[in-house]
Enzyme design. Structure first.
Site, short mmCIF file in Angstrom:
data_model
loop_
_atom_site.label_atom_id
_atom_site.label_comp_id
_atom_site.label_asym_id
_atom_site.label_seq_id
_atom_site.Cartn_x
_atom_site.Cartn_y
_atom_site.Cartn_z
CD GLU A 93 -19.68 44.69 -6.76
OE1 GLU A 93 -20.21 43.65 -7.10
OE2 GLU A 93 -18.58 44.69 -6.30
CE1 TYR B 44 -22.31 40.44 -4.41
CE2 TYR B 44 -22.80 41.47 -6.61
CZ TYR B 44 -21.97 41.33 -5.55
OH TYR B 44 -20.59 41.66 -5.70
CG ASP C 295 -20.58 36.38 -4.77
OD1 ASP C 295 -20.47 35.72 -3.49
OD2 ASP C 295 -19.64 36.64 -5.59
CB CYS D 76 -13.82 27.87 -2.20
SG CYS D 76 -15.09 27.05 -1.52
CB CYS E 285 -9.06 21.44 -0.64
SG CYS E 285 -10.76 21.44 -1.10
CB CYS F 205 -8.64 25.94 1.49
SG CYS F 205 -10.10 26.76 2.32
CB CYS G 69 -13.68 22.81 4.77
SG CYS G 69 -14.81 22.74 3.25
#
Length: 341
Positions: free
Chosen positions: A76, A159, A177, A232, A239, A242, A248
């Site tokens: 991270e 985060y 994030d 995304c 899309c 997706c 959306c």
DNA sequence: AATTCGGGGGC
DNA sequence: GCCCCAGAATT
């Protein structure tokens, strides 16, 4: 990534999708949390994304079953502003060399900074070592599993603390994030991109979307991030691949352009102190012995700027000054051999 | 709220 | 060339 780009068509046979004619109230990101998103809509968003994730998750090493909380934390920190593909090799070498916080705590900063290599923002490497030291000294060498204690560690912000809770311990947290921000900006707000700075309302809205159960919450965190990273995306969103395209708001509105475009200024690079600092760090990383100041001076044409940057690096603990060999010579510089603290 | 802080790859 | 990337700390 063995997975090819074949993505199953959205399951249009599922008829339980709520009607969308109740036009989503034009909620801004900071708008009322409850009511901004119908419960059924929220549920469809979560299940769509989580189900997609079950099939398309990348098998990244820090997600492997044998991962450790420390390995997750290291990943991270490395991933703060550095893309996955560049972190992969560094993370593998790093965790093999320093498998536990105690191992990293005992290392020489010079070795740490060389292992960090060109991941960028090398102060992150120093903070990660400070973090290892804090865990070793104050937590018995065990990565804390609660957000407050994680947040108190060097280099761990909102985060990263939330991410470690979710990904290392399977706990419930609000992981927000850049990927999740973008996914929610599009699906919920109908905006091309989130606002330049994260708002309190945006955080509250994200919190309201987190499933109640820890396991579900952790899965949602990973899934929503992954959707932002793989589908995304900021630049050319896919899309057509997706899982939640049908609900959306951004896509349904015809994918309008970014409203904040004018206010986003890309960070300058050429000629900045950051470039100079990076050049000096690269020079010292590659040098087995202290580099004479006269040599460092050649690293950048603007001598005043160079010396100012070197002084800054010394102040930051990234560079160590070594006494000049002679009275009329400049001092030499090297990566720090021992921790400052 | 605005700045600072690396570096590279995709477009 | 421009833009973005699993942000944090400081002012």
């Amino acid at each position: 990534m063995g997975e090819d780009s074949e993505v199953p068509a959205p399951d249009v046979t599922r008829t339980t999708r709520p009607r969308t004619d109740s036009r989503r109230p034009t909620a801004t990101a900071g708008g009322p949390v409850t009511g901004a998103l119908a419960a059924a809509q929220a549920s469809a968003l979560r299940s769509g994304v989580v189900d997609w994730f079950a099939e398309h998750a990348r098998d990244l090493p820090w997600r492997a079953p044998d991962r450790t909380p420390w390995g997750v934390l290291v990943s991270e920190v490395m991933l703060q502003q550095t893309p996955v593909v560049r972190v992969l090799p560094a993370w593998t070498a790093w965790t093999a060399r320093w498998p536990t916080p105690a191992d990293l705590a005992a290392a020489s900063p010079a070795d740490v900074l060389r292992a960090w290599d060109r991941l960028g923002y090398p102060r992150r490497a120093l903070r990660l070592q400070e973090c290892a030291r804090a865990i070793t000294e104050h937590h018995g060498g065990v990565v804390p599993d609660d957000e407050a204690r994680l947040r108190a560690l060097p280099g761990i912000g909102a985060y990263t603390a939330a991410a470690v809770v979710a990904f290392a311990f399977g706990g419930r947290s609000v992981v927000l994030d850049t990927n999740v921000r973008r996914v929610l900006a599009r699906t919920v707000d109908g905006a091309a991109l989130p606002a330049p700075s994260q708002s309190v309302g945006e955080t509250a809205r994200a919190a309201a979307l987190v499933p109640p159960g820890p396991a579900d919450a952790a899965r949602w965190a990973a899934a929503s991030m992954e959707l932002g990273a793989l589908v995304c995306t900021a630049r050319a969103p896919r899309c057509e691949a997706c899982p939640v395209a049908e609900l959306c708001a951004w896509r349904l509105a015809g994918r309008p352009p970014d409203e904040h475009a004018a206010r986003r200024r890309t960070q300058a690079w050429a000629g900045t102190d950051r470039q100079v600092r990076g050049r000096v760090m690269a020079l010292l990383r590659d040098a087995p012995l202290p580099v004479p100041g006269e040599v460092v001076d050649e690293a950048w044409p603007d001598r005043a700027q160079l010396r100012r940057c070197v002084a800054g690096l010394v102040a930051d603990g990234l560079v160590e000054e070594v006494a000049a060999p002679a009275d009329d010579a400049l001092p030499a510089y090297r990566l720090p051999l021992a921790p400052v603290g």
